[in-house]
Design a protein around this motif. Sequence first.
Motif, PDB file in Angstrom:
ATOM      1  N   ARG A 114      -1.710  11.219  -7.362  1.00  0.00           N
ATOM      2  CA  ARG A 114      -1.680  10.100  -8.306  1.00  0.00           C
ATOM      3  C   ARG A 114      -0.246   9.850  -8.803  1.00  0.00           C
ATOM      4  O   ARG A 114       0.218   8.708  -8.893  1.00  0.00           O
ATOM      5  CB  ARG A 114      -2.602  10.401  -9.488  1.00  0.00           C
ATOM      6  N   GLN A 115       0.443  10.945  -9.091  1.00  0.00           N
ATOM      7  CA  GLN A 115       1.830  10.832  -9.552  1.00  0.00           C
ATOM      8  C   GLN A 115       2.719  10.237  -8.467  1.00  0.00           C
ATOM      9  O   GLN A 115       3.584   9.402  -8.739  1.00  0.00           O
ATOM     10  CB  GLN A 115       2.338  12.218  -9.960  1.00  0.00           C
ATOM     11  N   GLU A 116       2.502  10.654  -7.210  1.00  0.00           N
ATOM     12  CA  GLU A 116       3.326  10.168  -6.096  1.00  0.00           C
ATOM     13  C   GLU A 116       3.186   8.660  -5.909  1.00  0.00           C
ATOM     14  O   GLU A 116       4.170   7.930  -5.827  1.00  0.00           O
ATOM     15  CB  GLU A 116       2.933  10.894  -4.819  1.00  0.00           C
ATOM     16  N   VAL A 117       1.957   8.175  -5.816  1.00  0.00           N
ATOM     17  CA  VAL A 117       1.765   6.746  -5.553  1.00  0.00           C
ATOM     18  C   VAL A 117       2.107   5.907  -6.777  1.00  0.00           C
ATOM     19  O   VAL A 117       2.587   4.772  -6.646  1.00  0.00           O
ATOM     20  CB  VAL A 117       0.336   6.454  -5.056  1.00  0.00           C
ATOM     21  N   SER A 118       1.881   6.452  -7.966  1.00  0.00           N
ATOM     22  CA  SER A 118       2.238   5.722  -9.178  1.00  0.00           C
ATOM     23  C   SER A 118       3.744   5.538  -9.277  1.00  0.00           C
ATOM     24  O   SER A 118       4.234   4.438  -9.599  1.00  0.00           O
ATOM     25  CB  SER A 118       1.716   6.470 -10.413  1.00  0.00           C
ATOM     26  N   ALA A 119       4.490   6.602  -8.980  1.00  0.00           N
ATOM     27  CA  ALA A 119       5.953   6.508  -9.016  1.00  0.00           C
ATOM     28  C   ALA A 119       6.466   5.543  -7.941  1.00  0.00           C
ATOM     29  O   ALA A 119       7.412   4.784  -8.176  1.00  0.00           O
ATOM     30  CB  ALA A 119       6.562   7.888  -8.828  1.00  0.00           C
ATOM     31  N   ALA A 120       5.825   5.577  -6.779  1.00  0.00           N
ATOM     32  CA  ALA A 120       6.241   4.674  -5.707  1.00  0.00           C
ATOM     33  C   ALA A 120       5.976   3.227  -6.076  1.00  0.00           C
ATOM     34  O   ALA A 120       6.824   2.345  -5.859  1.00  0.00           O
ATOM     35  CB  ALA A 120       5.504   5.034  -4.419  1.00  0.00           C
ATOM     36  N   ARG A 121       4.807   2.960  -6.630  1.00  0.00           N
ATOM     37  CA  ARG A 121       4.482   1.586  -7.022  1.00  0.00           C
ATOM     38  C   ARG A 121       5.433   1.084  -8.098  1.00  0.00           C
ATOM     39  O   ARG A 121       5.879  -0.073  -8.075  1.00  0.00           O
ATOM     40  CB  ARG A 121       3.033   1.523  -7.509  1.00  0.00           C
ATOM     41  N   GLU A 122       5.771   1.963  -9.036  1.00  0.00           N
ATOM     42  CA  GLU A 122       6.697   1.574 -10.097  1.00  0.00           C
ATOM     43  C   GLU A 122       8.095   1.302  -9.544  1.00  0.00           C
ATOM     44  O   GLU A 122       8.762   0.351  -9.959  1.00  0.00           O
ATOM     45  CB  GLU A 122       6.748   2.667 -11.159  1.00  0.00           C
ATOM     46  N   LYS A 123       8.526   2.117  -8.621  1.00  0.00           N
ATOM     47  CA  LYS A 123       9.860   1.920  -8.026  1.00  0.00           C
ATOM     48  C   LYS A 123       9.907   0.658  -7.189  1.00  0.00           C
ATOM     49  O   LYS A 123      10.907  -0.070  -7.178  1.00  0.00           O
ATOM     50  CB  LYS A 123      10.242   3.137  -7.178  1.00  0.00           C
ATOM     51  N   GLY A 124       8.834   0.377  -6.470  1.00  0.00           N
ATOM     52  CA  GLY A 124       8.756  -0.861  -5.702  1.00  0.00           C
ATOM     53  C   GLY A 124       9.080  -0.673  -4.232  1.00  0.00           C
ATOM     54  O   GLY A 124       9.877   0.192  -3.843  1.00  0.00           O
ATOM     55  N   LYS A 165       0.850  -1.182   0.000  1.00  0.00           N
ATOM     56  CA  LYS A 165       0.000   0.000   0.000  1.00  0.00           C
ATOM     57  C   LYS A 165       0.890   1.238   0.000  1.00  0.00           C
ATOM     58  O   LYS A 165       1.775   1.391   0.862  1.00  0.00           O
ATOM     59  CB  LYS A 165      -0.892   0.008   1.245  1.00  0.00           C
ATOM     60  N   TYR A 166       0.642   2.129  -0.956  1.00  0.00           N
ATOM     61  CA  TYR A 166       1.413   3.357  -1.083  1.00  0.00           C
ATOM     62  C   TYR A 166       0.476   4.535  -0.815  1.00  0.00           C
ATOM     63  O   TYR A 166      -0.526   4.712  -1.522  1.00  0.00           O
ATOM     64  CB  TYR A 166       2.030   3.457  -2.476  1.00  0.00           C
ATOM     65  N   LEU A 167       0.809   5.312   0.201  1.00  0.00           N
ATOM     66  CA  LEU A 167      -0.039   6.412   0.663  1.00  0.00           C
ATOM     67  C   LEU A 167       0.596   7.760   0.323  1.00  0.00           C
ATOM     68  O   LEU A 167       1.813   7.937   0.500  1.00  0.00           O
ATOM     69  CB  LEU A 167      -0.218   6.351   2.179  1.00  0.00           C
ATOM     70  N   ALA A 168      -0.227   8.691  -0.122  1.00  0.00           N
ATOM     71  CA  ALA A 168       0.257  10.055  -0.394  1.00  0.00           C
ATOM     72  C   ALA A 168      -0.657  11.066   0.276  1.00  0.00           C
ATOM     73  O   ALA A 168      -1.886  10.925   0.255  1.00  0.00           O
ATOM     74  CB  ALA A 168       0.325  10.313  -1.895  1.00  0.00           C
ATOM     75  N   TYR A 169      -0.045  12.091   0.861  1.00  0.00           N
ATOM     76  CA  TYR A 169      -0.779  13.188   1.488  1.00  0.00           C
ATOM     77  C   TYR A 169      -0.317  14.503   0.865  1.00  0.00           C
ATOM     78  O   TYR A 169       0.882  14.812   0.875  1.00  0.00           O
ATOM     79  CB  TYR A 169      -0.523  13.225   2.996  1.00  0.00           C
TER      80      TYR A 169
END
Length: 637
Positions: free
Chosen positions: A286-296, A266-270
Amino acid sequence: MADRPSFAYPPDEWEIIESDFRRDMLPRNESIFTVGNGYIGLRGNLEERRGSYHDGTYLNGFYDSNPIVYTEIATGYARNSQTMLNVTDGKEFRLWVNNEPFDLWTGTILDYRRVLDLRRGVLTREVVWRSPAGKSIAVRSMRAVSFTRRHLALISYSVESLNGEASLVLKSGLDGNMRNQESGKDPRVGSALKGQILKPRGWIVEGSFVALKHETRNTHFILLCAADHHLHTSCPFTMETELEPNHISVVYRIKLKEKEEIRLFKYLAYHTSRDHDPDELIALARQEVSAAREKGFESLLSDQKHFLMCFWEKSDIRIEGDPAVQQSLRFNLFHLLQSTGRDGRTGIAAKGLTGEGYEGHYFWDTEIYVLPFFIYTDPEIGRKLIEFRYGILDKARERASEMSQKGALFPWRTIDGEECSAYYPAGTAQYHINADIVYAMRKYTEVSGDLDFLRRDGAEVLFETARFWVDFGDYIPKKAGRFCLNGVTGPDEYTAIVNNNTYTNLMARDHLEYAVKTAKMLKQKYPDDFAEVSERISLTEEEILAWEKAASGMYIPFDSHSGIYPQDDSFFDKAVWSFEKTPEKCYPLLLHYHPLVIYRHQVLKQPDLVLALFLQGNRFTAADKKRNFDYFPERLA
């Protein structure tokens, strides 16, 4: 050597370990196991949330404000409160195993371990649990708030079946129904806010991406909390979402095979409108969590570990042969790091990002107790904390004007620069905060060698606050014409509205001397910068001479007979508080005695003369320090 007390957490040099689950320890553990990055703070609540003392998620500097209600009011009283808010909770994971809820209050805990790793900046928990029906599972969670990505927190939640197949329902939630903890009669605990402060302003569901949008009740700040998910499993599953009032869950239904494990990331952004245009918040999240999910997840934890490796290389204090002391030191250094704003717009809340005590306000503690650590270990963070004070200088000018003074007066307690202390005897009257801020600014400049800030913004803070002292004080004939500061409160809040608090006078003298020294240095070495700041604030040569005169003529209380520096002019004229006659149930005193009862005694909450001996140590002999140090602690409550 005296026997050591028993430890709530076994001594370990790099980890804080909870080795068994105790309900009575939940309130403490929620604070101890907080993780944060100076902007986001996640209290150490259990993911399943059952039995929480107080679910808490905080954003440094994100607040709501309410008018302060007085039944009697006078000019200059603080007008509005400010309270750091408990925001949308994204820590929630609820699990059902064969239709039975995973719940530490039911079933049997076969094994339990929770660890805060100070080297990795990660909170882990491992539980082996048997349900009332006899189903055994292992649950493992990991939680971190990224030091390298200001708006990001990340959690993983794993479930393994230990005896046969299992049907799982796993719900990952965003809960917007959060409230602040009410303080009751003790302001150290929580806040004065009641009810729902965050108003729902919309939601988003796009597959595994969900978000909740809120607006604060009075300040009208916009908050967006978003989460994206990735389930790692070879087991068959379905995914859906559930919408409840002010609450979203992403729901996974999984057929778990024996000895296999599922893991949900789970990737959370505030993001808030205090930092960004409200119309950009959704895209940013959206950009924050998408980048985090892609990075792993593992790669993000690797970045976290590297950041902390650099922090410990600069900041670690090593104690050999005493792991308990080593643990305590590192734990406190870690909490300093994860509590401190690093953006130049936020400071350090009284409880860090662990809770809402003192409403999340910034006090003088930042400059006197915390900032020196960063000045010596990470000057860039130190500069950001000083930049925060410059950022609220205009409001400090307004406050000085409200108090019928020239120059600038910084607020005793604040979030955005407005004075929020409703009790002026222990709030606004603590004028020493001006000198405390300048003390820290001077230390930063001398240690870092960074003159750029001082030459422009820093000089403006320094000169405007020096102006305040000269306008505030008076030359009193009965004090041999010395310069006096009357009607002040020092750091000791059990002694209020006194004349010539020794700490305040010493620090103000140091402040004025530094202002004169800096003005002369800038005039000589950086004449263009000096001319610019002088023009900006209409500074005259006569003012600088007035600072020099006040500094050299500053009155410092001293009793030549005893060799003691009294805390203020009237301190020796008061009876000593009788601790022998004070019942244990009547501590702390401020919650059991009217302030006037406390103020007419020699009794200390903070021995501010002892602090002056340290901060102004070059002005005292070793004998002075020993004599005065021995005198004041005996009067400590």
